[in-house]
Design a protein around this motif. Structure first.
Motif, PDB file in Angstrom:
ATOM      1  N   GLN A 141       0.843  -1.182   0.000  1.00 25.26           N
ATOM      2  CA  GLN A 141       0.000   0.000   0.000  1.00 25.26           C
ATOM      3  C   GLN A 141       0.880   1.234   0.000  1.00 25.26           C
ATOM      4  O   GLN A 141       1.654   1.454   0.939  1.00 25.26           O
ATOM      5  CB  GLN A 141      -0.940   0.012   1.204  1.00 25.26           C
ATOM      6  CG  GLN A 141      -1.967   1.129   1.147  1.00 25.26           C
ATOM      7  CD  GLN A 141      -3.089   0.943   2.148  1.00 25.26           C
ATOM      8  OE1 GLN A 141      -2.983   0.178   3.101  1.00 25.26           O
ATOM      9  NE2 GLN A 141      -4.201   1.627   1.914  1.00 25.26           N
ATOM     10  N   LYS A 171      -3.077   5.384  -1.878  1.00 23.67           N
ATOM     11  CA  LYS A 171      -3.550   4.349  -2.789  1.00 23.67           C
ATOM     12  C   LYS A 171      -4.131   3.178  -2.014  1.00 23.67           C
ATOM     13  O   LYS A 171      -3.861   3.004  -0.829  1.00 23.67           O
ATOM     14  CB  LYS A 171      -2.418   3.868  -3.689  1.00 23.67           C
ATOM     15  CG  LYS A 171      -1.890   4.940  -4.638  1.00 23.67           C
ATOM     16  CD  LYS A 171      -0.890   4.353  -5.599  1.00 23.67           C
ATOM     17  CE  LYS A 171      -0.415   5.404  -6.599  1.00 23.67           C
ATOM     18  NZ  LYS A 171       0.566   4.819  -7.575  1.00 23.67           N
ATOM     19  N   GLN A 172      -4.912   2.378  -2.719  1.00 19.09           N
ATOM     20  CA  GLN A 172      -5.470   1.179  -2.100  1.00 19.09           C
ATOM     21  C   GLN A 172      -4.416   0.089  -1.999  1.00 19.09           C
ATOM     22  O   GLN A 172      -3.457   0.054  -2.760  1.00 19.09           O
ATOM     23  CB  GLN A 172      -6.661   0.689  -2.931  1.00 19.09           C
ATOM     24  CG  GLN A 172      -7.884   1.587  -2.864  1.00 19.09           C
ATOM     25  CD  GLN A 172      -9.090   0.967  -3.525  1.00 19.09           C
ATOM     26  OE1 GLN A 172      -8.957   0.154  -4.442  1.00 19.09           O
ATOM     27  NE2 GLN A 172     -10.286   1.318  -3.066  1.00 19.09           N
ATOM     28  N   ARG A 173      -4.617  -0.795  -1.056  1.00 18.57           N
ATOM     29  CA  ARG A 173      -3.734  -1.941  -0.937  1.00 18.57           C
ATOM     30  C   ARG A 173      -3.905  -2.824  -2.171  1.00 18.57           C
ATOM     31  O   ARG A 173      -5.016  -3.071  -2.609  1.00 18.57           O
ATOM     32  CB  ARG A 173      -4.064  -2.735   0.324  1.00 18.57           C
ATOM     33  CG  ARG A 173      -3.081  -3.840   0.644  1.00 18.57           C
ATOM     34  CD  ARG A 173      -3.371  -4.474   1.997  1.00 18.57           C
ATOM     35  NE  ARG A 173      -3.218  -3.519   3.082  1.00 18.57           N
ATOM     36  CZ  ARG A 173      -3.249  -3.865   4.377  1.00 18.57           C
ATOM     37  NH1 ARG A 173      -3.412  -5.126   4.718  1.00 18.57           N
ATOM     38  NH2 ARG A 173      -3.114  -2.950   5.305  1.00 18.57           N
TER      39      ARG A 173
END
Length: 114
Positions: free
Chosen positions: A38, A42-44
């Motif tokens: 991650q 931002k998204q994982r």
């Protein structure tokens, strides 16, 4: 299941790192092991996974550069990262999954910068 990740650090572009994740507890039911990352804002995302039958999955951005492996005797998961790029900078998490739940390690920071 407890997961302890290590091996992160600050490296220059093009360098390599190897992440490790030591597993303990009731791991007999784990069907898949993986690394996620991650980055800030931002998204994982899934980086690499290895399944109980030995098959592997890699995210498109790391194919050909990263290799996931597992030492079953030592209950340790590895991620060999070669030719690192600045966009690989993120907190990396190890993961162990059963049919019912996911287990997560605490994360290790990887920073790629010149």
């Amino acid at each position: 299941v407890q997961l302890q990740a290590s091996g992160g650090g600050l490296v220059q572009p093009g360098w390599s790192l190897r992440l490790s994740c030591a597993a303990s507890g009731s791991i007999a039911g784990i069907s898949a092991w993986g690394w996620y990352r991650q980055a800030p804002g931002k998204q994982r995302e899934s980086v690499a996974r290895i399944f109980s039958g030995g098959s592997t999955f890699y995210g498109d951005s790391v194919k050909g550069r990263f290799t996931i492996s597992r030492d079953n005797a030592k209950n340790t998961l590895f991620l060999q990262m070669n030719n690192l790029r600045p966009e690989d900078t993120a907190v990396y998490y190890c993961n162990a999954a059963t049919d019912r739940r996911n287990y997560w390690g605490q994360g290790t920071q990887v920073t790629v910068s010149s």
